[in-house]
Design a protein around this motif. Structure first.
Motif, PDB file in Angstrom:
ATOM      1  N   HIS A   1      -2.620  -0.309  -3.915  1.00  0.00           N
ATOM      2  CA  HIS A   1      -3.651  -0.284  -2.878  1.00  0.00           C
ATOM      3  C   HIS A   1      -4.663  -1.421  -2.991  1.00  0.00           C
ATOM      4  O   HIS A   1      -5.054  -2.006  -1.980  1.00  0.00           O
TER       5      HIS A   1
ATOM      6  N   ALA B   1      -5.165   1.965   3.826  1.00  0.00           N
ATOM      7  CA  ALA B   1      -5.027   1.522   2.432  1.00  0.00           C
ATOM      8  C   ALA B   1      -6.183   2.038   1.584  1.00  0.00           C
ATOM      9  O   ALA B   1      -5.987   2.491   0.446  1.00  0.00           O
TER      10      ALA B   1
ATOM     11  N   SER C   1       0.829  -1.202   0.000  1.00  0.00           N
ATOM     12  CA  SER C   1       0.000   0.000   0.000  1.00  0.00           C
ATOM     13  C   SER C   1       0.868   1.259   0.000  1.00  0.00           C
ATOM     14  O   SER C   1       0.597   2.228  -0.716  1.00  0.00           O
TER      15      SER C   1
END
Length: 369
Positions: free
Chosen positions: A242, A275, A237
């Motif tokens: 992500h 994230a 992340s």
């Protein structure tokens, strides 16, 4: 109760004093000559009783009562080689020393969890400065390696750049000893700690690859493997991946739920919130953050800093909560500074610098705060 691996005149004299016997009475008690006891009294650590007499001394100590044992240990700790100003350590430290060492290492673990770094360092230095690795048997080497690894944790938690390099050095030293002793679980745990240092040093892709390998490493416990899986996600992340990071961290969250580890489960949701925030999904970020805040305990300074920083990082994304986010950021910085959490403080300062630039809110779905 105290035991002695190898008797010298020093330990024999301490036993005589602990039993409160004269030289002659002690000789009679053991069934040896007065001249022999006088030799122990004079030469102390530089003389050794014969093997059969060593066994007699073992028996005499074993039959002594608890008060005599306490006096024996006290005399030994005070006796220490008059010529060197320190207790002359036998080839293998007495078993009671090992027990005290192990107890202190348990205290170090607690101190580190509470970020009481000064006390942890004091306890570790007490033993690291007392023995050389070459003087120790396998049990002593195990404790020495654990101490070295915990020194690495201490330096890592403080998080200064020099501290991270020192942590790497400590982990490498401890790993070599555990390899020598043939303890693969400890070796793998140190590999995991080393990967954390790499992530903290900004080597995100390298750390992620190391985490991926350790997440399926049978040398580690199920909880450690789940932690490695979670940290794969955090490293990815930070490196901009992500969506995949979210999938990996979600799997780790399920692992912690199956293992009945509520605190780890809560931290995983905190990482998921960050994230999703970085992915631009503020609604999901707030949902995960709410779970983390309502289920976590955040008892230690580090836990409070991490959770408060996550809240601040997410709240400042939305213009409606930006001021609250900045306030929380200041609160996290204050806790980090007071608790000597250098890495967390630098991360907060980096977030502050982004706040000084143009504020560009991330796209978020209707209904978010």
């Amino acid at each position: 109760m105290a035991t002695v691996h190898h008797w010298t005149g020093l330990e024999a004299r301490a036993l005589r004093l602990a039993l409160r016997l004269s030289v002659r009475a002690f000789a009679d008690h053991l069934g040896v000559g007065v001249r022999t006891v006088s030799k122990w009294e004079k030469l102390r650590a530089s003389t050794e009783p014969r093997p059969d007499t060593q066994a007699i001394l073992d028996t005499a100590l074993a039959r002594a009562d608890a008060a005599a044992h306490l006096r024996f240990e006290t005399f030994l700790s005070e006796a220490g080689g008059s010529r060197t100003g320190r207790w002359a350590t036998p080839a293998a430290p007495p078993a009671w020393e090992y027990e005290s060492w192990a107890d202190d290492l348990d205290r170090v673990v607690v101190a580190l969890s509470q970020q009481d770094f000064t006390f942890a360092e004091c306890l570790l230095s007490r033993w690291q400065s007392r023995f050389k690795s070459a003087e120790l048997d396998e049990k002593g080497l195990y404790l020495f390696a654990r101490s070295t690894a915990l020194f690495g944790d201490l330096k890592r938690y403080r998080g200064t750049p020099v501290g991270l390099l020192s942590a790497q050095h400590s982990y490498a030293g401890a790993r070599a000893v555990f390899m020598h002793l043939g303890i693969p679980r400890r070796v793998a745990q140190l590999d995991l700690s080393h990967a954390v240092v790499m992530e903290m040093s900004g080597k995100l892709e390298t750390a992620a690859r190391a985490y991926e390998s350790l997440a399926v490493d049978d040398r580690l416990s199920a909880r450690d493997r789940a932690s490695a899986r979670l940290w794969v996600g955090t490293a990815l992340s930070k490196d901009g991946e992500h969506d995949y990071a979210t999938r990996v961290m979600t799997a780790a969250t399920r692992d912690f739920e199956d293992l009945a580890e509520p605190e780890d489960w809560s931290v995983a949701h905190q990482k998921l919130a960050l994230a999703r925030r970085d992915a631009g999904d503020l609604t999901a970020a707030l949902r995960f953050l709410d779970i983390a805040c309502t289920t976590g305990t955040a008892r230690s300074p580090m836990q409070r800093v991490q959770l408060t920083t996550a809240q601040a990082h997410i709240f400042r994304t939305d213009p409606a909560t930006r001021d609250e986010g900045l306030r929380l950021l200041d609160e996290a910085a204050q806790i980090a500074a007071q608790s000597d959490l250098g890495h967390q403080l630098r991360s907060i300062e980096a977030i502050r610098r982004t706040c000084e630039g143009a504020f560009k809110p991330l796209h978020h779905r209707p209904g978010s705060r």
